[in-house]
Design a protein around this motif. Structure first.
Motif, PDB file in Angstrom:
ATOM      1  N   MET A   1      41.224  36.519  47.399  1.00 36.72           N
ATOM      2  CA  MET A   1      40.878  37.063  46.123  1.00 36.72           C
ATOM      3  C   MET A   1      39.658  37.969  46.314  1.00 36.72           C
ATOM      4  O   MET A   1      38.652  37.557  46.861  1.00 36.72           O
ATOM      5  N   HIS A   2      39.804  39.211  45.872  1.00 36.97           N
ATOM      6  CA  HIS A   2      38.673  40.130  45.935  1.00 36.97           C
ATOM      7  C   HIS A   2      37.738  39.829  44.777  1.00 36.97           C
ATOM      8  O   HIS A   2      38.177  39.644  43.646  1.00 36.97           O
ATOM      9  N   VAL A   3      36.460  39.763  45.081  1.00 34.22           N
ATOM     10  CA  VAL A   3      35.425  39.491  44.082  1.00 34.22           C
ATOM     11  C   VAL A   3      34.311  40.500  44.302  1.00 34.22           C
ATOM     12  O   VAL A   3      34.290  41.198  45.316  1.00 34.22           O
TER      13      VAL A   3
ATOM     14  N   ASP B   1      37.798  30.757  38.452  1.00 32.13           N
ATOM     15  CA  ASP B   1      38.839  31.772  38.643  1.00 32.13           C
ATOM     16  C   ASP B   1      39.998  31.250  39.493  1.00 32.13           C
ATOM     17  O   ASP B   1      41.136  31.670  39.323  1.00 32.13           O
ATOM     18  N   PHE B   2      39.703  30.348  40.427  1.00 28.22           N
ATOM     19  CA  PHE B   2      40.746  29.811  41.298  1.00 28.22           C
ATOM     20  C   PHE B   2      41.568  28.723  40.606  1.00 28.22           C
ATOM     21  O   PHE B   2      42.656  28.404  41.059  1.00 28.22           O
TER      22      PHE B   2
ATOM     23  N   GLU C   1      34.819  38.827  48.975  1.00 32.09           N
ATOM     24  CA  GLU C   1      36.155  38.242  49.098  1.00 32.09           C
ATOM     25  C   GLU C   1      36.064  36.747  49.375  1.00 32.09           C
ATOM     26  O   GLU C   1      35.175  36.300  50.088  1.00 32.09           O
TER      27      GLU C   1
ATOM     28  N   ARG D   1      38.941  33.475  50.251  1.00 32.91           N
ATOM     29  CA  ARG D   1      40.313  32.990  50.459  1.00 32.91           C
ATOM     30  C   ARG D   1      40.247  31.485  50.676  1.00 32.91           C
ATOM     31  O   ARG D   1      39.488  31.016  51.527  1.00 32.91           O
TER      32      ARG D   1
END
Length: 154
Positions: A1-3, A31-32, A112, A114
């Motif tokens: 996930m790009h943050v 968010d996850f 990012e 993951r």
């Protein structure tokens, strides 16, 4: 996930670091939703120095990756952790905390995340994530695979 999170500056008081890092990780976890395991690989954008004098002193006094830092305009650190909040806080604080690379080249942004089922899987994926960014122009990527390589001029 790009943050895209701007990390606190090193000069800020310790309690500001901890509070801001906690807020960032709480937001990422929400968010996850169900996917958050805590076992993650993360990408940090780091300060790219224009000269040797801008490189911060590591705890043991021996600087690493100086040539790479001075010949690239972008520095990326790829890491993995079971406890992202604690690990980010250590990177931000610098000094004898965090990785030697981020002691010298202050992380400025978390870009990012993951998540993986286990920390073993995250460790296995860390080098693969680093390799994904390895061929970007004018960028040096520091990750598990290349941490112990020596820089060669030839």
């Amino acid at each position: 996930m790009h943050v895209e999170y701007t990390l606190p500056v090193r000069e800020a008081p310790k309690d500001e670091h901890e509070g801001e890092v906690t807020r960032i990780v709480d937001e990422i976890q929400s968010d996850f939703t169900d996917e958050w395991t805590g076992n993650c690989v993360y990408r940090l954008e780091c300060f790219s120095p224009a000269n040797v004098g801008q490189i911060e002193e590591p705890h043991d006094g021996r600087k690493i990756r100086v040539a790479e830092a001075l010949t690239n305009s972008r520095l990326i650190y790829i890491g993995c952790s079971q406890w992202l909040e604690n690990r980010l806080w250590k990177h931000v604080r610098g000094k004898s905390y965090g990785a030697k690379f981020t002691q010298q080249y202050r992380p400025t942004h978390l870009t990012e995340i993951r998540c993986y089922e286990s920390i073993e899987e995250a460790r296995d994926q860390e080098a693969k994530v680093g390799e994904e960014y390895q061929n970007l122009d004018d960028t040096y990527v520091y990750y598990r695979h290349n941490r112990h390589e020596r820089f060669h001029w030839d």
